[in-house]
Scaffold this motif. Sequence first.
Motif, PDB file in Angstrom:
ATOM      1  N   ARG A   1      -4.090  -3.786 -10.252  1.00 21.40           N
ATOM      2  CA  ARG A   1      -3.259  -4.341  -8.957  1.00 21.40           C
ATOM      3  C   ARG A   1      -2.256  -5.329  -9.528  1.00 21.40           C
ATOM      4  O   ARG A   1      -2.254  -5.804 -10.594  1.00 21.40           O
ATOM      5  CB  ARG A   1      -4.201  -4.960  -8.102  1.00 21.40           C
ATOM      6  CG  ARG A   1      -5.176  -4.221  -7.145  1.00 21.40           C
ATOM      7  CD  ARG A   1      -6.139  -4.987  -6.208  1.00 21.40           C
ATOM      8  NE  ARG A   1      -5.244  -5.804  -5.336  1.00 21.40           N
ATOM      9  CZ  ARG A   1      -5.808  -6.788  -4.295  1.00 21.40           C
ATOM     10  NH1 ARG A   1      -7.107  -6.925  -4.557  1.00 21.40           N
ATOM     11  NH2 ARG A   1      -5.039  -7.392  -3.728  1.00 21.40           N
TER      12      ARG A   1
ATOM     13  N   GLY B   1      -6.087 -11.386  -4.623  1.00 18.91           N
ATOM     14  CA  GLY B   1      -6.668 -11.796  -3.091  1.00 18.91           C
ATOM     15  C   GLY B   1      -7.173 -10.755  -2.443  1.00 18.91           C
ATOM     16  O   GLY B   1      -6.914  -9.289  -3.014  1.00 18.91           O
ATOM     17  N   ALA B   2      -7.447 -10.877  -1.276  1.00 19.69           N
ATOM     18  CA  ALA B   2      -8.116  -9.662  -0.516  1.00 19.69           C
ATOM     19  C   ALA B   2      -6.806  -9.142   0.428  1.00 19.69           C
ATOM     20  O   ALA B   2      -5.962  -9.811   0.975  1.00 19.69           O
ATOM     21  CB  ALA B   2      -9.115 -10.033   0.423  1.00 19.69           C
ATOM     22  N   LEU B   3      -6.885  -7.822   0.729  1.00 18.03           N
ATOM     23  CA  LEU B   3      -5.984  -7.204   1.603  1.00 18.03           C
ATOM     24  C   LEU B   3      -6.446  -6.827   2.907  1.00 18.03           C
ATOM     25  O   LEU B   3      -7.710  -6.817   3.202  1.00 18.03           O
ATOM     26  CB  LEU B   3      -5.512  -5.834   0.785  1.00 18.03           C
ATOM     27  CG  LEU B   3      -4.823  -5.868  -0.750  1.00 18.03           C
ATOM     28  CD1 LEU B   3      -4.634  -4.362  -0.869  1.00 18.03           C
ATOM     29  CD2 LEU B   3      -3.483  -6.710  -0.402  1.00 18.03           C
ATOM     30  N   THR B   4      -5.530  -6.916   3.959  1.00 17.85           N
ATOM     31  CA  THR B   4      -5.948  -6.109   5.271  1.00 17.85           C
ATOM     32  C   THR B   4      -6.044  -4.796   5.306  1.00 17.85           C
ATOM     33  O   THR B   4      -5.771  -4.157   4.341  1.00 17.85           O
ATOM     34  CB  THR B   4      -4.890  -6.662   6.401  1.00 17.85           C
ATOM     35  OG1 THR B   4      -3.668  -5.894   5.933  1.00 17.85           O
ATOM     36  CG2 THR B   4      -4.680  -8.037   6.349  1.00 17.85           C
TER      37      THR B   4
ATOM     38  N   GLN C   1      -2.753  -3.316   4.565  1.00 19.06           N
ATOM     39  CA  GLN C   1      -1.888  -3.505   3.522  1.00 19.06           C
ATOM     40  C   GLN C   1      -2.769  -2.496   2.510  1.00 19.06           C
ATOM     41  O   GLN C   1      -2.092  -1.676   1.553  1.00 19.06           O
ATOM     42  CB  GLN C   1      -2.139  -4.746   3.175  1.00 19.06           C
ATOM     43  CG  GLN C   1      -1.380  -5.967   4.012  1.00 19.06           C
ATOM     44  CD  GLN C   1      -1.644  -7.107   3.546  1.00 19.06           C
ATOM     45  OE1 GLN C   1      -2.851  -7.553   3.152  1.00 19.06           O
ATOM     46  NE2 GLN C   1      -0.734  -8.031   3.751  1.00 19.06           N
ATOM     47  N   TYR C   2      -4.236  -2.434   2.567  1.00 19.26           N
ATOM     48  CA  TYR C   2      -4.871  -1.365   1.589  1.00 19.26           C
ATOM     49  C   TYR C   2      -4.284  -0.014   1.671  1.00 19.26           C
ATOM     50  O   TYR C   2      -4.057   0.708   0.794  1.00 19.26           O
ATOM     51  CB  TYR C   2      -6.229  -1.449   1.704  1.00 19.26           C
ATOM     52  CG  TYR C   2      -7.245  -0.422   1.199  1.00 19.26           C
ATOM     53  CD1 TYR C   2      -7.394  -0.750  -0.057  1.00 19.26           C
ATOM     54  CD2 TYR C   2      -7.547   0.392   1.873  1.00 19.26           C
ATOM     55  CE1 TYR C   2      -8.154   0.372  -0.959  1.00 19.26           C
ATOM     56  CE2 TYR C   2      -8.424   1.367   1.108  1.00 19.26           C
ATOM     57  CZ  TYR C   2      -8.594   1.275  -0.109  1.00 19.26           C
ATOM     58  OH  TYR C   2      -9.533   2.368  -1.022  1.00 19.26           O
TER      59      TYR C   2
ATOM     60  N   ALA D   1      -2.264  -9.654  -2.179  1.00 19.31           N
ATOM     61  CA  ALA D   1      -1.937 -10.293  -0.958  1.00 19.31           C
ATOM     62  C   ALA D   1      -0.895 -11.162  -1.111  1.00 19.31           C
ATOM     63  O   ALA D   1      -0.797 -11.918  -1.989  1.00 19.31           O
ATOM     64  CB  ALA D   1      -3.554 -11.001  -0.807  1.00 19.31           C
TER      65      ALA D   1
ATOM     66  N   THR E   1      -0.244 -15.067  -2.926  1.00 19.88           N
ATOM     67  CA  THR E   1      -1.207 -15.441  -4.185  1.00 19.88           C
ATOM     68  C   THR E   1      -0.520 -15.137  -5.433  1.00 19.88           C
ATOM     69  O   THR E   1      -1.215 -14.966  -6.438  1.00 19.88           O
ATOM     70  CB  THR E   1      -2.163 -14.055  -4.122  1.00 19.88           C
ATOM     71  OG1 THR E   1      -1.553 -12.747  -4.355  1.00 19.88           O
ATOM     72  CG2 THR E   1      -2.925 -14.073  -2.918  1.00 19.88           C
TER      73      THR E   1
ATOM     74  N   GLY F   1     -11.465  -8.183   4.945  1.00 21.33           N
ATOM     75  CA  GLY F   1     -10.775  -8.109   3.685  1.00 21.33           C
ATOM     76  C   GLY F   1     -11.238  -7.143   2.808  1.00 21.33           C
ATOM     77  O   GLY F   1     -12.203  -6.975   2.677  1.00 21.33           O
TER      78      GLY F   1
ATOM     79  N   TYR G   1     -10.808  -5.236  -1.042  1.00 21.14           N
ATOM     80  CA  TYR G   1     -10.473  -5.077  -2.593  1.00 21.14           C
ATOM     81  C   TYR G   1     -10.493  -3.730  -3.147  1.00 21.14           C
ATOM     82  O   TYR G   1     -11.259  -3.064  -2.977  1.00 21.14           O
ATOM     83  CB  TYR G   1     -11.357  -5.925  -3.398  1.00 21.14           C
ATOM     84  CG  TYR G   1     -11.234  -7.415  -3.297  1.00 21.14           C
ATOM     85  CD1 TYR G   1     -10.304  -8.461  -4.031  1.00 21.14           C
ATOM     86  CD2 TYR G   1     -12.096  -7.988  -2.129  1.00 21.14           C
ATOM     87  CE1 TYR G   1     -10.298  -9.936  -3.546  1.00 21.14           C
ATOM     88  CE2 TYR G   1     -11.892  -9.388  -1.788  1.00 21.14           C
ATOM     89  CZ  TYR G   1     -11.092 -10.354  -2.500  1.00 21.14           C
ATOM     90  OH  TYR G   1     -10.918 -11.509  -2.308  1.00 21.14           O
TER      91      TYR G   1
END
Length: 658
Positions: free
Chosen positions: A214, A252-255, A258-259, A267, A270, A641, A643
């Motif tokens: 990522r 960070g975590a994605l919505t 977004q994923y 994210a 970040t 969230g 990953y």
Amino acid sequence: MGTNPTKIASALSLILGLAASTTSVAYADTTQDTSANAEVETIVVIGRQDASPLNIAANVNVIDQVDIQLSGAVSLTELLRSQAGIQVSDNNSGTTFSMRGFSASQAASNTLILIDGRRLNNIDIAAPSINAVPLNQVERVEILSGSAGVLYGDQAVGGVINIITKAPNKEGGGLQLSAGSFDTYEAKGDISGLINDNWHYYFAGSYNQSDNYRDNNESETASVLGRLQYQTDIENFFVEVNYFDNDRQAPGALTLAQYQDDPTQAAPYTDDDYVHEMTTALRSGYEYQLTKEWALAADLNYSDTLTTNFLWGSAGRIERSLLSFSPKATANYQVDNGDLDIVAGVDLSVGEADFDLAFTQRNNEQKVASVYVQASVPLTQSLSYVVGGRYSNVTDDLFDQTLYPNRVDLDNNAHAFELGLNYRPSLENRFYIRANDNFRFAKVDEQAYTPVTTIGLDPQTGRSYEAGWDWTTTTQNFKLNFYRLDLEDEIVYDGGRTDGPQGGGANVNADASTRYGANAAYDVQIASDWLLGASYDYIDAEFTEGENEGKALSWVAEHNARAYVSYDIAQEWQIFVEGIYTGERYIEGDNANVDPKLSSYVLANLAINYTRNEWTASLRADNLLDKDYVSAGYYSAWGNGYYSGNGRSIRLTAGYRF
């Protein structure tokens, strides 16, 4: 006439108080033939004394040097990901390993991870840094699936993973260099030698840098290890120091949107986020063969970790330390019906954690004192039973700016009992059945984030029942295991609470839960150059009380499977292919099973290995089909969230040993 080195070793161990219950780990016989045609059984120490896995009334698996070399894996994470009964969660900054149906957030507190018998688990809920041990330093990995509350106490609920490092038992060394996808470069080296007939030394180091899959996820990791060891026929002594440094950006975590659009993106906001962990660990031990039957041993371990970070727009600092001392006595009596084995000891530890974060000021000192005893008694030459017990007491001296600004003292205790039968009607067959209690104490950040009316969490307690059958020949191995795990006062985070310290979620003692499961594994060498294997795991994990009664526990896949094949193309060349299936599961924290399940997926891995004299080379491809999958995910009423799991990764490694 010189100085007697035996007296030096004894004096050092006495003055420093350094001795090792795990010394037998370092000196376990690693010269045995572990190939598929081996007739000599491997010796393991996950039972806190030397034993054959088939003589332990439990489900024990060993990943030996042959398995490591066949897989072509370049890290412990890759190696354990493909093991039966282990589910993995990776939030792109750290990895947790779950056994017997625990969610990702609970796995780090319910799966005990050891390095040569030393606890790697933290005093807080942060996952242990398993890659602090480079794979070139690993001799084997011992995995006990199921509870081990008597032998190991706190946190040995779902299982125990014991990583055994190489011992300096000969002169030589090696160097490995590798490079691969995402601008990954790594170097590993080690050297060992003999000072004289009794004194040996071992040094190892590693360095890894990578951009990773990522964006904003670059990492730089390094470790150094030094060990000095003394060994005679009746006594062993060693002292070891290890330093581990891991600096990694946090994407960070994605919505969900977004994923699905681009799983490699970071994210928003970040760009400056990172986590930097630095750990120094000291370990030493002494073992003395008092008589033909009895041996005395003890170990002293100290680790100190500093973690600095920048997350969610603010800087933070966490300091942890853990000092533990574990003396024990072991006995082996040769009686008419076989071996009578006894192990008894004391485990003492003092852990400290200091949190200095933007919205958290917290400090805790946790002391744990335990005493245990276990005996394996032969009834006949083919039937034996194991019985044991442990008592543990824990005290917390806790400060938290929100809940406990004037500090609070918490005091809890727990106990565990064990009873099992082991039946070996022949060398090929082994049957076992056992019941083993388990428990775990709340971590510092769990105790400091409870509902405002709760003064401390109760210990989580439970009992595991299991039965199994092992069938082993020179060319085939079959294992079948059934289990049930009941838990009371399970310590979990409940995001639906409204009475937490900040008005939201809180850690609680949850309603009772039950996990049923079965796993089967089969390996066969169908010819001198062909090796095949497959395994399957079934887990039914659900709440049995409360508002979520009958609901599935989140992040636990009901079905998991693996299949592999290894083929020797030529004398120097070997190819290895595996497929790992992870079934559907609810996202972490969705205990009411509101959202749809995450999709199942299959990861295909390939390794091509070359060996010629002192030279080795390997081409390893992980996620060969470039499958998109969620490696960690967290439920929230305001939006989940996600990953991303790593995409296709190719690594070329070359090594030379001298």
